[in-house]
Motif scaffolding. Structure first.
Motif, PDB file in Angstrom:
ATOM      1  N   PHE A 414       0.863  -1.179   0.000  1.00 52.41           N
ATOM      2  CA  PHE A 414       0.000   0.000   0.000  1.00 52.41           C
ATOM      3  C   PHE A 414       0.900   1.230   0.000  1.00 52.41           C
ATOM      4  CE2 PHE A 414      -2.588  -3.374   1.629  1.00 52.41           C
ATOM      5  CZ  PHE A 414      -3.858  -3.117   1.141  1.00 52.41           C
ATOM      6  N   VAL A 415       0.631   2.155  -0.912  1.00 45.89           N
ATOM      7  CA  VAL A 415       1.435   3.363  -1.039  1.00 45.89           C
ATOM      8  C   VAL A 415       0.707   4.505  -0.351  1.00 45.89           C
ATOM      9  CG1 VAL A 415       2.548   4.962  -2.633  1.00 45.89           C
ATOM     10  CG2 VAL A 415       2.371   2.540  -3.230  1.00 45.89           C
ATOM     11  N   ASP A 416       1.373   5.133   0.610  1.00 41.53           N
ATOM     12  CA  ASP A 416       0.751   6.202   1.383  1.00 41.53           C
ATOM     13  C   ASP A 416       1.020   7.583   0.813  1.00 41.53           C
ATOM     14  OD1 ASP A 416      -0.514   4.958   3.919  1.00 41.53           O
ATOM     15  OD2 ASP A 416       1.421   3.957   3.751  1.00 41.53           O
ATOM     16  N   GLY A 417       1.827   7.675  -0.222  1.00 35.52           N
ATOM     17  CA  GLY A 417       2.070   8.961  -0.858  1.00 35.52           C
ATOM     18  C   GLY A 417       3.551   9.300  -0.906  1.00 35.52           C
ATOM     19  N   ARG A 418       3.845  10.448  -1.495  1.00 33.55           N
ATOM     20  CA  ARG A 418       5.219  10.912  -1.574  1.00 33.55           C
ATOM     21  C   ARG A 418       5.725  11.266  -0.188  1.00 33.55           C
ATOM     22  NH1 ARG A 418       8.080   9.677  -5.544  1.00 33.55           N
ATOM     23  NH2 ARG A 418       9.378  11.543  -5.329  1.00 33.55           N
ATOM     24  N   ALA A 419       6.996  10.981   0.044  1.00 34.11           N
ATOM     25  CA  ALA A 419       7.585  11.312   1.339  1.00 34.11           C
ATOM     26  C   ALA A 419       7.471  12.804   1.624  1.00 34.11           C
ATOM     27  CB  ALA A 419       9.043  10.867   1.374  1.00 34.11           C
ATOM     28  N   ASP A 420       7.592  13.627   0.585  1.00 36.16           N
ATOM     29  CA  ASP A 420       7.516  15.071   0.809  1.00 36.16           C
ATOM     30  C   ASP A 420       6.079  15.591   0.814  1.00 36.16           C
ATOM     31  OD1 ASP A 420       7.093  14.696  -1.878  1.00 36.16           O
ATOM     32  OD2 ASP A 420       8.853  15.805  -2.534  1.00 36.16           O
ATOM     33  N   ASP A 421       5.079  14.690   0.634  1.00 34.23           N
ATOM     34  CA  ASP A 421       3.679  15.096   0.750  1.00 34.23           C
ATOM     35  C   ASP A 421       3.158  14.973   2.175  1.00 34.23           C
ATOM     36  OD1 ASP A 421       3.429  15.748  -1.883  1.00 34.23           O
ATOM     37  OD2 ASP A 421       2.491  13.870  -2.496  1.00 34.23           O
ATOM     38  N   MET A 422       3.795  14.138   2.984  1.00 32.40           N
ATOM     39  CA  MET A 422       3.354  13.967   4.359  1.00 32.40           C
ATOM     40  C   MET A 422       3.458  15.302   5.102  1.00 32.40           C
ATOM     41  SD  MET A 422       4.902  11.552   7.379  1.00 32.40           S
ATOM     42  CE  MET A 422       6.101  12.803   7.852  1.00 32.40           C
ATOM     43  N   ILE A 423       2.431  15.620   5.888  1.00 28.83           N
ATOM     44  CA  ILE A 423       2.461  16.866   6.646  1.00 28.83           C
ATOM     45  C   ILE A 423       2.460  16.543   8.139  1.00 28.83           C
ATOM     46  CG2 ILE A 423       1.159  18.002   4.801  1.00 28.83           C
ATOM     47  CD1 ILE A 423      -1.168  18.234   6.874  1.00 28.83           C
ATOM     48  N   VAL A 424       2.878  17.513   8.928  1.00 27.65           N
ATOM     49  CA  VAL A 424       2.820  17.407  10.384  1.00 27.65           C
ATOM     50  C   VAL A 424       1.836  18.454  10.864  1.00 27.65           C
ATOM     51  CG1 VAL A 424       4.102  17.515  12.536  1.00 27.65           C
ATOM     52  CG2 VAL A 424       5.207  16.611  10.476  1.00 27.65           C
ATOM     53  N   SER A 425       0.717  17.997  11.416  1.00 27.86           N
ATOM     54  CA  SER A 425      -0.342  18.886  11.879  1.00 27.86           C
ATOM     55  C   SER A 425      -0.509  18.707  13.383  1.00 27.86           C
ATOM     56  CB  SER A 425      -1.661  18.573  11.168  1.00 27.86           C
ATOM     57  OG  SER A 425      -2.680  19.463  11.582  1.00 27.86           O
ATOM     58  N   GLY A 426      -0.152  19.731  14.147  1.00 24.35           N
ATOM     59  CA  GLY A 426      -0.248  19.643  15.600  1.00 24.35           C
ATOM     60  C   GLY A 426       0.609  18.534  16.175  1.00 24.35           C
ATOM     61  N   GLY A 427       1.744  18.270  15.524  1.00 21.04           N
ATOM     62  CA  GLY A 427       2.649  17.236  16.006  1.00 21.04           C
ATOM     63  C   GLY A 427       2.341  15.843  15.509  1.00 21.04           C
ATOM     64  N   GLU A 428       1.279  15.678  14.720  1.00 21.16           N
ATOM     65  CA  GLU A 428       0.887  14.368  14.211  1.00 21.16           C
ATOM     66  C   GLU A 428       1.241  14.244  12.728  1.00 21.16           C
ATOM     67  OE1 GLU A 428      -0.213  12.035  16.038  1.00 21.16           O
ATOM     68  OE2 GLU A 428      -0.987  13.001  17.844  1.00 21.16           O
ATOM     69  N   ASN A 429       1.779  13.074  12.338  1.00 17.31           N
ATOM     70  CA  ASN A 429       2.046  12.808  10.922  1.00 17.31           C
ATOM     71  C   ASN A 429       0.745  12.469  10.214  1.00 17.31           C
ATOM     72  OD1 ASN A 429       4.756  13.151  11.427  1.00 17.31           O
ATOM     73  ND2 ASN A 429       5.200  10.968  11.564  1.00 17.31           N
ATOM     74  N   VAL A 430       0.470  13.147   9.112  1.00 16.78           N
ATOM     75  CA  VAL A 430      -0.779  12.947   8.373  1.00 16.78           C
ATOM     76  C   VAL A 430      -0.438  12.685   6.906  1.00 16.78           C
ATOM     77  CG1 VAL A 430      -3.024  13.911   7.767  1.00 16.78           C
ATOM     78  CG2 VAL A 430      -1.957  14.527   9.940  1.00 16.78           C
ATOM     79  N   PHE A 431      -1.056  11.644   6.339  1.00 14.39           N
ATOM     80  CA  PHE A 431      -0.859  11.305   4.928  1.00 14.39           C
ATOM     81  C   PHE A 431      -2.094  11.735   4.134  1.00 14.39           C
ATOM     82  CE2 PHE A 431       1.711   8.291   7.313  1.00 14.39           C
ATOM     83  CZ  PHE A 431       2.951   8.448   6.702  1.00 14.39           C
ATOM     84  N   PRO A 432      -1.971  12.757   3.276  1.00 14.59           N
ATOM     85  CA  PRO A 432      -3.133  13.217   2.509  1.00 14.59           C
ATOM     86  C   PRO A 432      -3.788  12.118   1.688  1.00 14.59           C
ATOM     87  CG  PRO A 432      -1.347  14.809   2.352  1.00 14.59           C
ATOM     88  CD  PRO A 432      -0.784  13.598   3.030  1.00 14.59           C
TER      89      PRO A 432
END
Length: 520
Positions: A414-432
């Motif tokens: 399963f591909v969760d996205g580009r490594a540089d697409d992952m964001i950190v929101s309020g300290g949490e890693n989020v995969f768009p």
């Protein structure tokens, strides 16, 4: 790759059937002399099946393998004598899908020149930069791009459609021998974030790459195949290579139109279709064909396959969708079969025979099943580096794809996205991509894209862009509540924006830079 597996697969796909001895000998001689390049594959097809239709396109052309080879060779001789093209030069190709593009690719490689496949979506400024960076000697282009090529450096010779035909018609006689250096095909990366980089594609050194693909995707010798994916992209070019190897009849349209594609599948009784995922969605937007074409394979790649799209398409066209996950740099990493996609619609499948796959952490250590890490791939067709001299990170012969993913306990990727697409929101890693897949399952949603944007309180937040089916409506708060029900609170998009269509490049990838313009 072990010989018994190769022989068994080639036999199963109809490539080792008996033929006239003189033609079989000529076929093998062509491969021995010219190798497994596109030129060699075209020559072996013309030697074995000279009268078989090679390509049908919407310019009205219908060429046999022998005619296609003759035209490509005439063009090569004319490019050498009239334009001075020689081994080591670079020939740019700014063309949509039609027979002349194929002729020009083959002609360049016959001479030992590098064929640079140029994305038809590039702006005039990007094209000028590509011409300079790739040091193009010649640019072959469709007439529709005449205004776009005006600003190219004067030393770049331009060949429009009329000039192409004049060169073919006026070629001097002469013999062509394998060049001192093999011509390479240079594919430009997608360029969704700026000017694309040139990636040098390797030449296959045997049956291995073909066998890896057709073992998992059941394509057969002499199938009729429509290539809807743009040939300037890695996926469309790979489809062309496979079709030549199979001596298939190739159907091409300059532009993708869902109704015209649907009708062509029926008219030409196509057994296979190569496409990018967004094309499947567009085909579902038009009434299905009646009767249904004899499709056995609808092979997609080039961008993420949205959740739910494969089952919806297969409910209409049958269980025929094969999803290949790969990139310009690694070629392929895994293939999902219809059974895989019925089980898990967002899976990228399993690595084919001869491919190694590893999920690594930031310290280059393997991670346990189910845990997200960086995807590394090894196979026979890893790219040879960027034309700029830059390379990708490697580890133990495996190349970093730049993507993040995980492998389930039953071996599915399963591909969760580009490594540089992952964001950190309020300290949490989020995969768009996780949120995209969920939103794509809403019955009102035709297409979805989720990106990270700056947020003064949380650092970053998610913004969802949704294209709805005609006549449908959704409330933004209902969308947020839907995500909140299935995912963690930090995965809920704060912004929900409705658009008519998502901005995409010619290969179907969403142009995130265009979406970010909503935020100035």
């Amino acid at each position: 790759m072990d010989l018994p597996f190769v022989v068994a697969t080639l036999t199963r796909r109809g490539l080792l059937t008996p033929g006239r001895p003189i033609r079989v000998a000529s076929q093998l001689g062509a491969l021995r002399k010219w190798g497994w390049s596109l030129t060699g594959e075209l020559r072996q097809a013309a030697a074995r099946d000279p009268g078989r239709t090679a390509v049908i396109d919407d310019t009205g052309a219908e060429l046999t393998y022998q005619q296609l080879l003759d035209r490509a060779e005439r063009l090569a001789r004319a490019m050498r004598s009239a334009l001075g093209v020689q081994a080591g030069d670079r020939v740019g190709l700014l063309c949509r899908n039609h027979h002349a593009l194929i002729e020009a690719i083959v002609a360049a490689t016959v001479l030992g020149a590098d064929a640079v496949l140029v994305n038809t979506g590039l702006s005039a400024a990007q094209l000028a930069t590509v011409a300079e960076e790739q040091q193009l000697r010649v640019l072959v282009h469709d007439d529709e791009f005449a205004e776009r090529v005006v600003g190219l450096p004067a030393e770049v010779q331009r060949v429009d459609e009329r000039t192409h035909e004049d060169l073919v018609a006026g070629a001097l006689p002469g013999d062509l021998q394998p060049p001192e250096r093999d011509g390479r095909t240079i594919v430009l990366t997608s360029g969704t974030t700026g000017v694309p980089k040139g990636a040098r594609r390797p030449t296959p050194n045997g049956f291995g790459p073909l066998v890896s693909i057709i073992d998992r995707i059941p394509l057969h010798a002499r199938d009729t195949v429509m290539i809807a994916a743009p040939i300037f992209h890695t996926w469309g070019y790979a489809a062309l290579q496979v079709c030549f190897a199979l001596r298939a009849t190739i159907v091409l349209h300059r532009r993708f139109d869902p109704a015209a594609t649907r009708d062509a599948l029926v008219t030409h009784q196509c057994q296979a279709l190569f496409a990018v995922p967004v094309m499947l969605q567009r085909l579902l937007d038009v009434p299905p064909p009646d009767p249904r074409p004899p499709l056995k394979v609808v092979a997609v790649s080039g961008s993420a396959l949205p959740g739910g799209l494969a089952p919806r398409f297969m409910d209409v066209y049958g269980d025929v969708v094969y999803n290949l996950y790969g990139s310009t740099e690694v070629s392929w990493a895994s293939i999902a079969t219809p059974a895989d996609l019925r089980q898990a619609p967002t899976t990228a499948g399993r690595p084919p025979h001869g491919t190694r796959l590893a999920i690594m952490d930031d310290d280059d250590q393997p991670v346990p099943d189910g845990r997200v890490g960086r995807i590394f791939v090894g196979n026979e067709m890893l790219f040879e580096g960027y034309t700029s001299g830059a390379r990708r990170e490697t580890h133990d012969g495996l190349l970093d794809t730049g993507d993040l993913g995980r492998i389930s306990s039953d071996g599915l990727l399963f591909v969760d996205g580009r490594a540089d697409d992952m964001i950190v929101s309020g300290g949490e890693n989020v995969f768009p991509s996780e949120v995209e897949d969920l939103l794509a399952r809403l019955p009102q949603v035709r297409e979805a894209a989720v990106i990270g944007v700056e947020d003064p309180e949380y650092g970053q937040r998610l913004a969802a862009f949704l294209g709805l089916h005609p006549g449908e409506t959704l409330d933004p708060e209902a969308v947020r509540e839907y995500v909140r029900h299935y995912l963690a609170r930090f995965s809920v998009p704060r912004d929900v924006i409705f658009v008519k269509y998502l901005p995409r490049n010619a290969t179907g990838k969403v142009l995130t830079r265009e979406l970010r313009r909503y935020y100035g």
